[in-house]
Motif scaffolding. Structure first.
Motif, short mmCIF file in Angstrom:
data_model
loop_
_atom_site.label_atom_id
_atom_site.label_comp_id
_atom_site.label_asym_id
_atom_site.label_seq_id
_atom_site.Cartn_x
_atom_site.Cartn_y
_atom_site.Cartn_z
N GLU A 183 44.05 -29.92 45.33
CA GLU A 183 45.07 -29.13 44.65
C GLU A 183 45.70 -29.92 43.49
OE1 GLU A 183 49.56 -27.41 45.69
OE2 GLU A 183 48.17 -27.88 47.30
N LEU A 184 45.89 -31.23 43.68
CA LEU A 184 46.53 -32.06 42.66
C LEU A 184 45.58 -32.47 41.55
CD1 LEU A 184 48.54 -34.50 45.01
CD2 LEU A 184 49.48 -32.61 43.67
N ALA A 185 44.29 -32.59 41.88
CA ALA A 185 43.31 -33.17 40.96
C ALA A 185 42.87 -32.18 39.89
CB ALA A 185 42.09 -33.65 41.75
N SER A 186 42.33 -32.74 38.80
CA SER A 186 41.70 -31.93 37.76
C SER A 186 40.19 -31.84 37.98
CB SER A 186 41.98 -32.52 36.37
OG SER A 186 43.36 -32.51 36.10
N TRP A 187 39.61 -32.93 38.50
CA TRP A 187 38.17 -32.96 38.78
C TRP A 187 37.97 -33.66 40.12
CZ3 TRP A 187 40.33 -34.98 34.28
CH2 TRP A 187 40.13 -34.24 33.12
N VAL A 188 36.84 -33.36 40.76
CA VAL A 188 36.44 -34.01 42.01
C VAL A 188 35.01 -34.51 41.85
CG1 VAL A 188 36.01 -33.72 44.49
CG2 VAL A 188 37.95 -32.55 43.42
N THR A 189 34.75 -35.73 42.30
CA THR A 189 33.38 -36.23 42.31
C THR A 189 33.08 -36.90 43.64
OG1 THR A 189 31.77 -37.67 41.18
CG2 THR A 189 34.05 -38.41 41.20
N VAL A 190 31.94 -36.53 44.21
CA VAL A 190 31.50 -37.03 45.51
C VAL A 190 29.99 -37.13 45.50
CG1 VAL A 190 33.42 -36.22 46.98
CG2 VAL A 190 31.60 -34.63 46.36
N ALA A 195 30.16 -34.69 49.94
CA ALA A 195 30.41 -33.28 49.63
C ALA A 195 30.37 -32.43 50.90
CB ALA A 195 29.38 -32.77 48.63
N ARG A 196 29.38 -32.71 51.75
CA ARG A 196 29.29 -31.95 53.01
C ARG A 196 30.50 -32.20 53.90
NH1 ARG A 196 23.76 -33.36 52.36
NH2 ARG A 196 23.97 -35.18 53.70
N VAL A 213 39.58 -26.49 40.71
CA VAL A 213 39.70 -27.61 39.79
C VAL A 213 38.96 -27.28 38.50
CG1 VAL A 213 40.01 -29.39 41.56
CG2 VAL A 213 37.70 -28.69 40.91
N GLN A 214 39.02 -28.18 37.53
CA GLN A 214 38.28 -27.96 36.29
C GLN A 214 36.78 -28.18 36.48
OE1 GLN A 214 39.92 -29.85 32.74
NE2 GLN A 214 41.95 -29.89 33.68
N GLY A 215 36.43 -28.96 37.48
CA GLY A 215 35.01 -29.18 37.74
C GLY A 215 34.79 -30.06 38.95
N LEU A 216 33.65 -29.88 39.60
CA LEU A 216 33.22 -30.67 40.76
C LEU A 216 31.85 -31.24 40.44
CD1 LEU A 216 33.12 -31.52 43.82
CD2 LEU A 216 32.20 -29.22 44.28
N VAL A 217 31.69 -32.55 40.65
CA VAL A 217 30.41 -33.22 40.44
C VAL A 217 29.92 -33.77 41.78
CG1 VAL A 217 29.18 -35.07 39.25
CG2 VAL A 217 31.03 -33.84 38.08
N VAL A 218 28.69 -33.42 42.13
CA VAL A 218 28.07 -33.91 43.36
C VAL A 218 26.84 -34.72 42.96
CG1 VAL A 218 27.01 -33.32 45.57
CG2 VAL A 218 28.85 -31.88 44.64
N THR A 219 26.88 -36.03 43.17
CA THR A 219 25.74 -36.87 42.82
C THR A 219 24.69 -36.82 43.93
OG1 THR A 219 26.83 -38.83 43.74
CG2 THR A 219 27.14 -38.39 41.39
N GLN A 223 17.82 -37.79 42.64
CA GLN A 223 17.57 -36.39 42.29
C GLN A 223 18.54 -35.86 41.24
OE1 GLN A 223 17.51 -34.18 45.96
NE2 GLN A 223 15.77 -35.31 46.78
N GLY A 224 19.36 -36.75 40.66
CA GLY A 224 20.29 -36.31 39.62
C GLY A 224 21.64 -35.93 40.20
N CYS A 225 22.22 -34.84 39.72
CA CYS A 225 23.51 -34.41 40.23
C CYS A 225 23.73 -32.92 39.96
CB CYS A 225 24.65 -35.23 39.63
SG CYS A 225 24.84 -35.04 37.85
N GLU A 226 24.72 -32.38 40.65
CA GLU A 226 25.15 -31.00 40.45
C GLU A 226 26.52 -30.99 39.80
OE1 GLU A 226 23.03 -29.26 44.56
OE2 GLU A 226 25.23 -29.45 44.39
N VAL A 227 26.69 -30.11 38.85
CA VAL A 227 27.99 -29.89 38.23
C VAL A 227 28.42 -28.46 38.54
CG1 VAL A 227 29.25 -29.70 36.06
CG2 VAL A 227 27.64 -31.58 36.40
N TRP A 228 29.54 -28.32 39.23
CA TRP A 228 30.06 -27.01 39.62
C TRP A 228 31.31 -26.71 38.79
CZ3 TRP A 228 28.01 -23.84 43.48
CH2 TRP A 228 27.01 -24.41 44.28
N ILE A 229 31.31 -25.57 38.10
CA ILE A 229 32.47 -25.13 37.34
C ILE A 229 32.71 -23.65 37.62
CG2 ILE A 229 33.44 -24.77 35.04
CD1 ILE A 229 31.85 -27.15 34.07
N ASP A 230 33.89 -23.36 38.14
CA ASP A 230 34.29 -21.97 38.42
C ASP A 230 33.24 -21.23 39.25
OD1 ASP A 230 36.11 -19.90 38.33
OD2 ASP A 230 35.30 -19.06 36.48
#
Length: 300
Positions: A183-190, A195-196, A213-219, A223-230
């Motif tokens: 709730e406090l953060a602008s972005w989350v990365t895990v 993530a699970r 949030v503005q965006g979630l990044v899952v490394t 295999q790269g990473c996933e970027v989740w937005i809205d």
């Protein structure tokens, strides 16, 4: 623009096990686990999430402000950061304790087992975050429990957008506490495992969390990473490493690149793509802070 990076400064003792953990640990005997690993290679490195992330960000030309505590044995670490052009005004020494220590063992498949002694890190909450004109960005990485909670609140109160990167500190918090961080953060990365765990504890999917949030990044490692937005997912493809030597600090190298891109006002996918390139470069070097970036080569 400066980025305050809250987290640990630690000395890493890194060991290499030439076999596979899976061949030494019997799943049906975990209740009487008693194993020993022969580690012919051992070295001591500068590490800790705040230190590694600050190193990556500085290599890229950013302006990191690590906020951390060291023990009476931490003078060498602080001096080294200063010689690299990293501002240490928010690094405090705590007497009568050791700097945090991580004992990291890596097997031939790059799986890792880590034991961590927090030491001075448990006093990290003594330094407060205040609004300042040159500080426009922050990150909460693994740190003392009180420090992570208080610094997140202080970032929010100061109007400083920040990345929540719970890492190995995630198990310290229950679902309600983790939901408040989001709730406090602008972005989350895990990473994918974190993530699970995060989704399970707060009762939201990645798609649902990304709407808060503005965006979630899952490394995803190699295999790269996933970027989740809205609620929408973009897969950012991996970068082939020239050599796979040591995964220690790869996630932190990625996060330094993420902060650099956010400083530049890039899209989250572009930030993550740079993170993949920096992580692929870092994995070819031993330790979390021994690589040198060729900015032209990694296309900054």
């Amino acid at each position: 623009m400066s980025a305050v990076i809250c987290g640990s400064l630690a000395f890493d003792t890194i060991m290499t096990f030439e076999g596979r953990f899976s061949e030494q640990i019997l799943p049906d005997q975990l209740h009487i686990l008693n194993v020993s690993f022969l580690v012919p290679a051992l070295r001591r490195e500068f590490g800790g999430c705040a230190g590694n992330i600050a190193y990556s960000l500085r290599q890229l030309g950013g302006t990191p402000l690590p906020m951390a505590t060291v023990g009476s044995d931490g003078v060498e670490y602080v001096t080294r950061m200063k010689t690299q052009g990293i501002n240490t005004e928010f690094v405090r020494e705590v007497n009568d304790t050791y700097t945090a220590q991580a004992m990291i063992m890596t097997d031939r498949d790059n799986n890792q087992i880590t034991a961590f002694h927090p030491g001075a890190m448990m006093q990290a909450h003594i330094t407060r975050i205040e609004a300042r004109s040159d500080i426009r960005l922050g990150m909460i990485s693994p740190d003392g429990r009180d420090a992570m909670q208080q610094h997140a609140e202080q970032f929010k109160a100061a109007g400083i957008p920040f990345v929540f990167d719970p890492g190995q500190g995630l198990p310290m918090f229950d679902g309600k506490e983790l939901a408040h961080f989001v709730e406090l953060a602008s972005w989350v990365t895990v990473n994918d495992y974190e993530a699970r765990m995060l989704c399970d504890r707060i009762g939201l999917s990645c798609a649902e969390m990304s709407k808060q949030v503005q965006g979630l990044v899952v490394t995803l490692g190699e295999q790269g990473c996933e970027v989740w937005i809205d609620g929408d997912k973009t897969v950012v493809p991996p970068v082939q490493a020239e050599a796979v030597v040591d995964p220690t600090g790869c996630g932190d190298a990625f996060r330094g690149a993420l902060l650099f891109g956010l400083e530049q006002g890039w899209s989250l996918a572009r930030c993550a793509a740079l993170g993949n390139r920096v992580g692929a470069h870092k994995i070819a070097s031993r330790g979390g802070q021994n690589y040198a970036l060729n900015l032209a080569k990694i296309d900054v």
